[in-house]
Design a protein around this motif. Structure first.
Motif, PDB file in Angstrom:
ATOM      1  N   LYS A 147      32.909  30.860  -1.681  1.00 21.74           N
ATOM      2  CA  LYS A 147      31.741  31.534  -2.216  1.00 21.74           C
ATOM      3  C   LYS A 147      31.226  30.723  -3.409  1.00 21.74           C
ATOM      4  CE  LYS A 147      31.602  35.278   0.413  1.00 21.74           C
ATOM      5  NZ  LYS A 147      31.893  36.641  -0.090  1.00 21.74           N
ATOM      6  N   THR A 194      35.986  30.287  -6.549  1.00 23.32           N
ATOM      7  CA  THR A 194      34.633  30.037  -6.077  1.00 23.32           C
ATOM      8  C   THR A 194      34.138  28.684  -6.594  1.00 23.32           C
ATOM      9  OG1 THR A 194      33.596  31.092  -8.000  1.00 23.32           O
ATOM     10  CG2 THR A 194      34.073  32.501  -6.093  1.00 23.32           C
ATOM     11  N   LYS A 362      33.829  40.036  -8.544  1.00 23.99           N
ATOM     12  CA  LYS A 362      34.582  40.059  -7.292  1.00 23.99           C
ATOM     13  C   LYS A 362      34.024  41.102  -6.339  1.00 23.99           C
ATOM     14  CE  LYS A 362      39.303  40.321  -5.472  1.00 23.99           C
ATOM     15  NZ  LYS A 362      40.749  40.481  -5.833  1.00 23.99           N
ATOM     16  N   LYS A 363      33.695  42.262  -6.874  1.00 20.90           N
ATOM     17  CA  LYS A 363      33.116  43.325  -6.057  1.00 20.90           C
ATOM     18  C   LYS A 363      31.760  42.912  -5.492  1.00 20.90           C
ATOM     19  CE  LYS A 363      31.623  48.158  -6.253  1.00 20.90           C
ATOM     20  NZ  LYS A 363      31.452  49.359  -7.129  1.00 20.90           N
ATOM     21  N   ASN A 366      32.040  40.439  -2.647  1.00 25.81           N
ATOM     22  CA  ASN A 366      32.610  40.994  -1.408  1.00 25.81           C
ATOM     23  C   ASN A 366      31.685  42.001  -0.726  1.00 25.81           C
ATOM     24  OD1 ASN A 366      34.963  39.492  -1.615  1.00 25.81           O
ATOM     25  ND2 ASN A 366      36.020  41.054  -2.804  1.00 25.81           N
ATOM     26  N   GLU A 367      30.608  42.383  -1.399  1.00 26.28           N
ATOM     27  CA  GLU A 367      29.663  43.315  -0.775  1.00 26.28           C
ATOM     28  C   GLU A 367      28.855  42.613   0.295  1.00 26.28           C
ATOM     29  OE1 GLU A 367      27.268  45.089  -3.807  1.00 26.28           O
ATOM     30  OE2 GLU A 367      28.866  46.421  -4.488  1.00 26.28           O
ATOM     31  N   LYS A 368      28.580  43.322   1.349  1.00 26.72           N
ATOM     32  CA  LYS A 368      27.784  42.758   2.461  1.00 26.72           C
ATOM     33  C   LYS A 368      26.303  42.820   2.135  1.00 26.72           C
ATOM     34  CE  LYS A 368      31.433  42.008   4.980  1.00 26.72           C
ATOM     35  NZ  LYS A 368      31.885  40.634   5.275  1.00 26.72           N
TER      36      LYS A 368
END
Length: 368
Positions: A147, A194, A362-363, A366-368
């Motif tokens: 990422k 990342t 981080k959240k 990881n979200e789409k």
């Protein structure tokens, strides 16, 4: 003297320069060198590291590694790089002014294959650091897909004034305490595994700078699309990085009182918000799939922080009906008393800043 002899002699001498070892040029080995950040490849097999924490990485075998580096600018001065060997930080290196010089890298591990990364510790406004190759036996390097985060900001994001271990505050040049390797963005990126890019300039703002009302100096919207983060638009940035997340931390200098000598107008909330909205549109133009997060400033507190957060919420509200892009997020730092030079965060402060951001970023990643 016979001209053929002269040509042969010159060829022999050229082949043994650079400490008598064969030099592996910076950009003629394809995938054996990985470059990150804002860099420029030259026509003579060299690469210029431009932005804060821009870097070159390569793998090599053996117990010897020299690198050839040069500080280049419109005026002669030194620069700094930070060195990471086999995943461990081994220190900051002063690149002396003048012609390119050879710098030996101390090999501190027994690995069969070593990985060296050279990070520019100083920023774009300090000129470039030219990487002109290595004497090491370079071998293949794999760049795993990760990422990506882009950190847009000012001196805080650059890591200005954070490294005081060798040169105390108030001594030397204004950039002698720069160490972008230990700025919050790179620290956070290492924690999250990342890739990262720093697009940052000390003293810069969204509609005005630390001590300029956008009269003599360029602001971030003026320089962002230029490779060297300055007024020179003859070399545009290619925006190939394509970050999953863009972090913007700008407002400290817009809200600054300046040096107290030069005339300073009251903070203009409308200009700040309008410029911020337009700047986000510029970011979206180049990185349409990214997620943007706005940060307040650890160097702004009290009433000014209240104003700053209010403005950032206004900016976010302007994109409320935007269905084309991901929702803009806001992160507010806990209050901090910076311990670096010039009321900037030091390395430990940057670690705390990165720690505060870690779970939040981080959240988002990881979200789409």
């Amino acid at each position: 003297m016979n001209t053929n002899f002269i040509a042969l002699f010159s060829l022999i001498i050229g082949s043994v320069l650079f400490h008598g070892d064969k030099k592996t040029s910076a950009n003629n080995q394809g995938d054996n060198f990985i470059y990150q950040g804002r860099v420029e490849k030259t026509n003579n097999n060299s690469v210029i590291l431009i932005s804060s924490a821009s870097s070159v990485s390569f793998n090599f075998i053996g117990d010897k590694c020299d690198v050839k580096l040069q500080s280049i600018d419109t005026w002669e001065h030194h620069n700094y790089v930070s060195i990471e060997l086999d995943g461990e930080y081994i220190g900051r290196l002063k690149i002396e002014k003048g012609l390119a010089k050879t710098y030996p890298i101390a090999i501190t591990t027994n690995n069969k294959v070593h990985q060296l990364t050279i990070y520019k510790a100083t920023e774009a406004s300090n000129g470039g650091v030219l990487f002109d190759g290595t004497t090491a036996t370079v071998t293949e390097i794999n760049h795993q897909t990760k990422k990506k985060i882009e950190f847009i900001g000012n001196s805080i994001t650059c890591g200005m004034g954070n490294d005081t271990k060798e040169i105390p505050c108030g001594t030397g040049e204004w950039f002698d305490q720069h160490n972008a390797y230990w700025a919050y963005g790179p620290i956070l990126s290492r924690a999250l595994n990342t890739d990262f890019l720093l697009s940052s300039v000390s003293g810069i703002g969204m509609y005005r700078n630390w001590n300029d009302e956008h009269i003599e100096e360029a602001i971030m919207p003026d320089v962002y699309e230029n490779l060297y983060l300055n007024k020179d638009n003859s070399k545009p940035y290619d925006f190939n990085f394509q970050p999953d997340l863009v972090s913007i931390c700008l407002g400290t200098n817009d809200l600054s009182d300046g040096d107290g000598v030069k005339k300073r107008l009251p903070f203009n909330e409308e200009k700040y918000v309008a410029n911020y909205i337009n700047f986000i549109k510029t970011v979206y133009k180049h990185s349409p799939k990214t997620r943007i997060v706005l940060l307040n400033s650890p160097m702004v507190s009290g009433e000014k922080n209240t104003i700053l957060v209010k403005c950032l919420k206004r900016v976010i509200a302007a994109f409320k009906k935007d269905k084309k892009h991901k929702k803009i997020a806001l992160f507010e730092y806990a209050p901090m008393e910076p311990k670096g030079c010039g009321y900037h965060p030091d390395i430990e402060d940057h670690k705390l800043m990165a720690q505060q951001l870690e779970s939040f970023f981080k959240k988002l990643l990881n979200e789409k």
